[in-house]
Design an enzyme around this catalytic site. Sequence first.
Site, PDB file in Angstrom:
ATOM      1  N   HIS A 163      50.063  45.267  39.272  1.00 13.94           N
ATOM      2  CA  HIS A 163      49.390  43.961  38.720  1.00 13.94           C
ATOM      3  C   HIS A 163      50.219  44.037  37.499  1.00 13.94           C
ATOM      4  CE1 HIS A 163      45.129  44.427  40.062  1.00 13.94           C
ATOM      5  NE2 HIS A 163      45.929  44.612  41.208  1.00 13.94           N
ATOM      6  N   TYR A 276      36.268  47.900  43.702  1.00 15.28           N
ATOM      7  CA  TYR A 276      36.653  48.326  44.927  1.00 15.28           C
ATOM      8  C   TYR A 276      35.814  49.663  45.372  1.00 15.28           C
ATOM      9  CZ  TYR A 276      40.597  45.462  45.382  1.00 15.28           C
ATOM     10  OH  TYR A 276      41.540  44.541  45.522  1.00 15.28           O
TER      11      TYR A 276
END
Length: 385
Positions: A163, A276
């Site tokens: 990221h 997640y």
Amino acid sequence: MIARSLFAAGLLAASACSADPQAATAPAGTEPAAMTNGGKPFAETVVADFDSPWAMTFLPDGRMLVTEKAGQLLLVAADGKSRLTLATLPVDSAGQGGLMDVVLAPDFARSKRVYLSWSAAGDGGKGVVLARGVLDDAAAGSEKLRQIEVLFRATPLVEGNGHYSGRIAFSPDGRYLFFTNGERQKFDPAQDPKATLGKVLRLTLDGKPAPGNPLAAKGFHPAVWSYGHRNLLGIAFDSAGNLWEQEMGPKGGDELNLVLPGRNYGYPKVSNGDHYDGRPIPDHSPGDGFEAPKVFWTPVISPGGLMIYSGDMFPQWKGDAFIGGLSSQALVRVDLNGTDARKGDQWDMGARIREVEQAPDGSIYVLEDGQRGSQGRMIRLTPAQ
């Protein structure tokens, strides 16, 4: 920021290890060849292939600059048949890191400046950097990117390889540079006013925080333009001057946002996806104090590059946004209407699409991701006959 002398020494050392760049030809089998379009409204022609390409941009004469994950900046002929290495940058290419965006300066015709981003290691961790150099193309066949300087570094540096974001866009008036910093899979920095992580930044062309940024007086890092973002892998202005940005959501909730100054886009406090590990994140809802996306995707498309089309080759799509889909292996079109947006088409491309760009003639180019060191093709899209 490292001293320029040390940076230059590292750059020369990295360049010395690269292959001879002089007039290297494209690998065999990359000659332009039309592909079956499978009912899509465009024909696909393979132009070239690369080692894990990440971004591209067009020079005024139709040649292309292409970045490869390992750190090579390539100058590619307009027909894709030849290339040479302009520079090899000292990137940290682990995980999602590498040499990332490449964009021409607004005054490129005069200054020959090229802006780049890449991931780099430093004391305490890693982060994305913004840099620029000058394209020396006085001698055909021996072009180089010279006078390379780092302008800005994301803060704080953190551990991990994901990221980074690192997308670049210039304001329509050419005065400011907008730079995306991902939250580095650390969640909370997106809401931390002192961090640049999880933010859209507005900088001067020299990489300094732009004067008048909307949150500086509230104690934010002076470069911050908007915050509460996750992994921002596309940013572009439309013809009316609106700034659009797309980002990967968590498990669900990929977003296309209209970026407004000083707004909080919510992550990780709100999202149309969940963590997640299954922990829920509250959805965007009216009145929650956060700026909601104009469009979101669940299941995700894993958005890569963003381009807003302004050409004449596909007049029916003028003003629309195009997004590369990674996990979705798709090219995604979004209808833009002023400051509103709605989903358009999603075409199966059969490969992860990292980048989408408009050529000077109005054709559309896409770069396949070439994940984990594999080849990624450059494909030109033209109207189906």
